[in-house]
Scaffold this motif. Sequence first.
Motif, PDB file in Angstrom:
ATOM      1  N   HIS A  56      -7.548  -9.368   6.279  1.00  0.00           N
ATOM      2  CA  HIS A  56      -7.697  -8.119   5.267  1.00  0.00           C
ATOM      3  C   HIS A  56      -6.013  -7.552   4.727  1.00  0.00           C
ATOM      4  O   HIS A  56      -5.635  -7.537   3.614  1.00  0.00           O
ATOM      5  N   GLU A  57      -5.225  -7.308   5.815  1.00  0.00           N
ATOM      6  CA  GLU A  57      -3.839  -6.837   5.483  1.00  0.00           C
ATOM      7  C   GLU A  57      -2.888  -8.245   4.710  1.00  0.00           C
ATOM      8  O   GLU A  57      -2.335  -7.812   3.778  1.00  0.00           O
ATOM      9  N   HIS A  80      -3.562  -8.440   1.246  1.00  0.00           N
ATOM     10  CA  HIS A  80      -2.904  -7.335   0.403  1.00  0.00           C
ATOM     11  C   HIS A  80      -1.412  -7.963  -0.087  1.00  0.00           C
ATOM     12  O   HIS A  80      -1.064  -7.671  -1.226  1.00  0.00           O
ATOM     13  N   CYS A  85     -10.644   0.202   3.616  1.00  0.00           N
ATOM     14  CA  CYS A  85      -9.428   0.235   3.144  1.00  0.00           C
ATOM     15  C   CYS A  85      -8.814   1.342   2.598  1.00  0.00           C
ATOM     16  O   CYS A  85      -9.436   2.336   1.969  1.00  0.00           O
ATOM     17  N   LEU A  86      -7.555   1.778   3.208  1.00  0.00           N
ATOM     18  CA  LEU A  86      -7.103   3.178   3.084  1.00  0.00           C
ATOM     19  C   LEU A  86      -6.724   3.349   1.382  1.00  0.00           C
ATOM     20  O   LEU A  86      -6.582   4.476   0.975  1.00  0.00           O
ATOM     21  N   GLN A 121       0.719  -1.320   0.017  1.00  0.00           N
ATOM     22  CA  GLN A 121      -0.131   0.150  -0.134  1.00  0.00           C
ATOM     23  C   GLN A 121       0.936   1.285  -0.089  1.00  0.00           C
ATOM     24  O   GLN A 121       0.310   2.242  -0.258  1.00  0.00           O
TER      25      GLN A 121
HETATM   26 NI    NI Z   1      -6.512  -2.429   2.863  1.00  0.00          NI
END
Ligand code: NI
Length: 159
Positions: free
Chosen positions: A131-132, A135, A89-90, A51
């Motif tokens: 979630h992470e 990624h 999510c950012l 990210q």
């Molecule tokens: Ni995210």
Amino acid sequence: MAVRNIRTLGEEVLRGVAKEVTEITPRIRELIEDMFDTMYEANGVGLAAPQVGIRKRIVVVDVTGEDPVVLINPVILQADGEQTGYEGCLSVPGKTGIVTRANHVIVEAYDTDMKKFRIEAEELMARALQHEIDHLDGVMYVDKVKEGELYNNEDLKDE
Ligand code: NI
């Protein structure tokens, strides 16, 4: 403090498979510090290295604001139960979706001294970890949202 630029949906770096970390270098330590700075600045509860444009298997999570956890090369050993709830999510600013995930997970990872540890989590922490870790394999939560269950945050405020 160094806040890095958060990559957003559509950028290729978010869709690749991140590489395992083999050694903790000063650059990796700086990256981890910057990931926390970036996450807190954006009021997030988790952030994965892709990210911020880095293809490495590193995740930071803090679901309470007081429990920072770094996970290097994390692997989900066990996942069971089910929870369905709102997720954001950012890297997908302004959106919220409904996602079903395991309610309980056991994750194995390395810490910043490359010592192996296990973390067991439920509910929000379990959701954040799943979630992470997604990624790191180029998976975004929007991939897991059922049709019609991705909302604009603006619209949710009216409810
Ligand atoms: Ni995210």
